[in-house]
Design an enzyme around this catalytic site. Structure first.
Site, PDB file in Angstrom:
ATOM      1  N   GLY A  53      27.899 -88.855  49.671  1.00  0.00           N
ATOM      2  CA  GLY A  53      26.572 -88.999  50.290  1.00  0.00           C
ATOM      3  C   GLY A  53      26.181 -90.464  50.418  1.00  0.00           C
ATOM      4  N   PHE A  54      24.953 -90.683  50.822  1.00  0.00           N
ATOM      5  CA  PHE A  54      24.447 -92.043  51.034  1.00  0.00           C
ATOM      6  C   PHE A  54      24.489 -92.846  49.720  1.00  0.00           C
ATOM      7  CE2 PHE A  54      20.132 -94.203  50.761  1.00  0.00           C
ATOM      8  CZ  PHE A  54      20.615 -95.444  51.160  1.00  0.00           C
ATOM      9  N   ASP A 104      32.153 -83.548  46.064  1.00  0.00           N
ATOM     10  CA  ASP A 104      31.162 -83.271  47.112  1.00  0.00           C
ATOM     11  C   ASP A 104      31.533 -81.982  47.842  1.00  0.00           C
ATOM     12  OD1 ASP A 104      29.088 -85.623  48.425  1.00  0.00           O
ATOM     13  OD2 ASP A 104      29.320 -83.760  49.526  1.00  0.00           O
ATOM     14  N   PHE A 137      27.989 -81.109  52.500  1.00  0.00           N
ATOM     15  CA  PHE A 137      26.875 -80.531  53.249  1.00  0.00           C
ATOM     16  C   PHE A 137      26.162 -81.627  54.048  1.00  0.00           C
ATOM     17  CE2 PHE A 137      22.229 -79.097  52.985  1.00  0.00           C
ATOM     18  CZ  PHE A 137      22.272 -78.570  54.260  1.00  0.00           C
ATOM     19  N   THR A 138      25.686 -82.654  53.369  1.00  0.00           N
ATOM     20  CA  THR A 138      25.059 -83.772  54.092  1.00  0.00           C
ATOM     21  C   THR A 138      25.893 -85.039  54.006  1.00  0.00           C
ATOM     22  OG1 THR A 138      23.753 -84.201  52.110  1.00  0.00           O
ATOM     23  CG2 THR A 138      22.669 -82.981  53.874  1.00  0.00           C
ATOM     24  N   LYS A 167      28.390 -81.399  27.809  1.00  0.00           N
ATOM     25  CA  LYS A 167      28.369 -80.927  26.416  1.00  0.00           C
ATOM     26  C   LYS A 167      29.800 -80.721  25.908  1.00  0.00           C
ATOM     27  CE  LYS A 167      27.115 -76.762  23.936  1.00  0.00           C
ATOM     28  NZ  LYS A 167      26.648 -75.395  24.138  1.00  0.00           N
ATOM     29  N   TYR A 200      12.908 -78.275  46.430  1.00  0.00           N
ATOM     30  CA  TYR A 200      13.409 -79.587  46.001  1.00  0.00           C
ATOM     31  C   TYR A 200      12.613 -80.090  44.796  1.00  0.00           C
ATOM     32  CZ  TYR A 200      14.913 -84.498  46.555  1.00  0.00           C
ATOM     33  OH  TYR A 200      15.420 -85.761  46.368  1.00  0.00           O
ATOM     34  N   THR A 213      14.771 -94.561  49.006  1.00  0.00           N
ATOM     35  CA  THR A 213      15.836 -95.566  49.072  1.00  0.00           C
ATOM     36  C   THR A 213      16.486 -95.512  50.454  1.00  0.00           C
ATOM     37  OG1 THR A 213      16.175 -95.366  46.695  1.00  0.00           O
ATOM     38  CG2 THR A 213      18.002 -96.279  47.969  1.00  0.00           C
TER      39      THR A 213
HETATM   40  P1  NAD Z   1      22.625 -87.387  50.636  1.00  0.00           P
HETATM   41  O1  NAD Z   1      22.198 -86.129  51.275  1.00  0.00           O
HETATM   42  O2  NAD Z   1      23.172 -88.478  51.493  1.00  0.00           O
HETATM   43  O3  NAD Z   1      23.687 -87.116  49.491  1.00  0.00           O
HETATM   44  C1  NAD Z   1      23.759 -85.929  48.747  1.00  0.00           C
HETATM   45  C2  NAD Z   1      25.220 -85.558  48.590  1.00  0.00           C
HETATM   46  O4  NAD Z   1      25.327 -84.368  47.797  1.00  0.00           O
HETATM   47  C3  NAD Z   1      25.881 -85.249  49.940  1.00  0.00           C
HETATM   48  O5  NAD Z   1      27.120 -85.903  50.025  1.00  0.00           O
HETATM   49  C4  NAD Z   1      26.029 -83.733  49.929  1.00  0.00           C
HETATM   50  O6  NAD Z   1      27.094 -83.273  50.732  1.00  0.00           O
HETATM   51  C5  NAD Z   1      26.218 -83.463  48.442  1.00  0.00           C
HETATM   52  N1  NAD Z   1      25.857 -82.098  48.039  1.00  0.00           N
HETATM   53  C6  NAD Z   1      24.735 -81.410  48.364  1.00  0.00           C
HETATM   54  N2  NAD Z   1      24.749 -80.194  47.787  1.00  0.00           N
HETATM   55  C7  NAD Z   1      25.897 -80.133  47.062  1.00  0.00           C
HETATM   56  C8  NAD Z   1      26.488 -79.128  46.252  1.00  0.00           C
HETATM   57  N3  NAD Z   1      25.885 -77.947  46.055  1.00  0.00           N
HETATM   58  N4  NAD Z   1      27.688 -79.389  45.671  1.00  0.00           N
HETATM   59  C9  NAD Z   1      28.320 -80.582  45.868  1.00  0.00           C
HETATM   60  N5  NAD Z   1      27.813 -81.551  46.637  1.00  0.00           N
HETATM   61  C10 NAD Z   1      26.611 -81.335  47.229  1.00  0.00           C
HETATM   62  O7  NAD Z   1      21.363 -87.926  49.818  1.00  0.00           O
HETATM   63  P2  NAD Z   1      21.155 -89.259  48.974  1.00  0.00           P
HETATM   64  O8  NAD Z   1      20.019 -89.984  49.557  1.00  0.00           O
HETATM   65  O9  NAD Z   1      22.438 -89.955  48.773  1.00  0.00           O
HETATM   66  O10 NAD Z   1      20.658 -88.651  47.577  1.00  0.00           O
HETATM   67  C11 NAD Z   1      21.513 -88.561  46.444  1.00  0.00           C
HETATM   68  C12 NAD Z   1      20.712 -88.042  45.259  1.00  0.00           C
HETATM   69  O11 NAD Z   1      19.629 -88.912  44.970  1.00  0.00           O
HETATM   70  C13 NAD Z   1      20.115 -86.644  45.475  1.00  0.00           C
HETATM   71  O12 NAD Z   1      20.208 -85.916  44.281  1.00  0.00           O
HETATM   72  C14 NAD Z   1      18.672 -86.949  45.799  1.00  0.00           C
HETATM   73  O13 NAD Z   1      17.845 -85.879  45.441  1.00  0.00           O
HETATM   74  C15 NAD Z   1      18.419 -88.180  44.962  1.00  0.00           C
HETATM   75  N6  NAD Z   1      17.315 -88.995  45.511  1.00  0.00           N
HETATM   76  C16 NAD Z   1      17.487 -89.725  46.649  1.00  0.00           C
HETATM   77  C17 NAD Z   1      16.428 -90.462  47.167  1.00  0.00           C
HETATM   78  C18 NAD Z   1      16.566 -91.312  48.395  1.00  0.00           C
HETATM   79  O14 NAD Z   1      15.566 -91.890  48.839  1.00  0.00           O
HETATM   80  N7  NAD Z   1      17.715 -91.488  48.978  1.00  0.00           N
HETATM   81  C19 NAD Z   1      15.173 -90.417  46.526  1.00  0.00           C
HETATM   82  C20 NAD Z   1      15.031 -89.636  45.388  1.00  0.00           C
HETATM   83  C21 NAD Z   1      16.103 -88.929  44.883  1.00  0.00           C
END
Ligand code: NAD
Ligand code: UDP
Length: 318
Positions: free
Chosen positions: A11-12, A32, A35-36, A104, A144, A174
């Site tokens: 992911g990002f 991963d 999904f996104t 754990k 969420y 972010t």
């Molecule tokens: P993103 O959507 O780019 O990345 C999430 C990743 O998780 C993706 O690669 C997706 O394919 C994977 N994923 C989703 N469901 C999954 C599953 N069931 N099993 C395995 N992989 C799965 O989002 P991001 O911005 O990179 O966010 C990463 C984390 O940081 C998330 O948990 C998000 O809630 C948290 N977060 C992000 C932000 C932000 O501003 N970017 C803010 C608060 C929290």
């Protein structure tokens, strides 16, 4: 050198974290379900000798030997987490439960990517970690928000009941390169719209506020938090500079030199009116604070999206 699992590694945020940990000399397992996330985010590291890439869904148990787990797996954009809300809450609850079970068993330290969304539409401003939040438990964001709140509960209960070493990062908005073009979050939407000369979609009157942290600052904060000793409670990680969405739109128009115009769309249900982190705890505990100014971070992100759009054969308006 440690063996480290990053869930959501494609992911990002995950892909930047994987890159950072590899550069520090660690062995990294990226997990991963795509999904996104995208394989392209890790393409440049594909042949790295210390990187192992696994396709797996965190709602299913996993057996690996690791010393640290960063649990990031979960769609983060409202558009994506609302696409299949039942799966979103399942990922947050069952996914976190599985990763805690793993931690754990193998005695790993685990960091949960929590969120400023645990504060909901906050009545306290800026938000401190001891604020319990103002969250609608039956709204369209609940899968969420409540999922992440339950994940924090699980983290603290595994710590108290089983002595698991847990870390909780409450991440605020972010942004940066490798956000998906279709991500749906405000910075990627506005930049793509500005570059393509399409209408900039401001929701509501654009008076709601957010605080934007550049990706390199956030990753540095996550790693510092993982490596801090003897602190299990939540820590806000974000940039305390607050902007209205209208100010953000104007700044992106200015930086891109785009002829695009602003259009006003309905405000989504339960959209928080204000959000800004109090980062006193992170400053004191981690000696951390963001260093990248918004203009610099936006310029880097604009450059990334312009390149991606060109690769897709899209005609740019700037
Ligand atoms: P993103 O959507 O780019 O990345 C999430 C990743 O998780 C993706 O690669 C997706 O394919 C994977 N994923 C989703 N469901 C999954 C599953 N069931 N099993 C395995 N992989 C799965 O989002 P991001 O911005 O990179 O966010 C990463 C984390 O940081 C998330 O948990 C998000 O809630 C948290 N977060 C992000 C932000 C932000 O501003 N970017 C803010 C608060 C929290
Ligand atoms: N937003 C907007 N236009 C867009 C996308 C988002 O005005 O095209 C607004 C959204 O209503 C929210 C803020 O920008 O008030 C941040 O939205 P985002 O989805 O990035 O993250 P959130 O902080 O709401 O999870």
């Amino acid at each position: 050198m440690k063996r480290i699992l990053v869930t959501g590694g494609a992911g990002f945020i995950g892909s930047h974290l994987v890159e950072y940990l590899l550069a520090q000399g660690h062995e990294v397992l990226s997990l991963d379900n795509y999904f996104t996330g995208s394989k392209e985010n890790l393409l440049h590291l594909r042949d790295h000798p210390r990187l192992e890439i696994i396709r797996h869904d965190v709602v299913n148990p996993l057996m690996v030997e690791v010393e640290e787990i960063y649990n990031l797996a979960c769609p983060a954009s409202p558009v994506h987490y609302q696409y299949n809300p039942v799966k979103t809450i399942k990922t947050n609850v069952m996914g976190t439960l599985n990763m805690l079970g793993l931690a754990k068993r193998v005695k790993a330290r685990i960091l949960q990517a929590s969120t400023s969304e645990v504060y909901g539409d906050p009545a306290v401003h800026p938000q401190t970690e001891d604020y319990w939040g103002h969250v609608n438990c039956i709204g369209i964001r609940s899968c969420y928000d409540e999922g992440k709140r339950a994940a924090e509960t699980l983290m603290m209960d595994y710590h108290r009941q089983n002595g698991v070493a847990v870390r909780i990062a409450r991440i605020f908005n972010t942004y940066g390169p490798r956000m998906a073009i279709n991500d749906g979050r405000v910075i990627s939407n506005f930049i793509v719209q500005a570059l393509c000369g399409e209408d900039i979609t401001v929701y509501g009157q654009g008076q709601q506020t957010r605080s934007f942290c550049y990706i390199s600052d956030l990753v540095a904060g996550l790693v510092r938090l993982m490596n801090t000793e003897d602190f299990e409670g939540p820590v806000n990680l974000g940039n305390p500079e607050e902007y209205t969405i209208l100010e953000l739109a104007q700044k992106i128009l200015e930086l891109t030199g785009s002829p695009a115009r602003l259009v006003f769309k309905p405000l989504p249900q339960d959209d928080p009116r204000q959000r800004c982190p109090d980062i006193s705890r992170a400053r004191k505990l981690l000696d951390w604070q963001p260093t990248v100014p918004l203009t610099h971070g936006l310029n880097e992100t604009i450059r990334y999206f312009a390149e991606k759009l060109r690769q897709q054969g899209r005609k740019l308006a700037v």
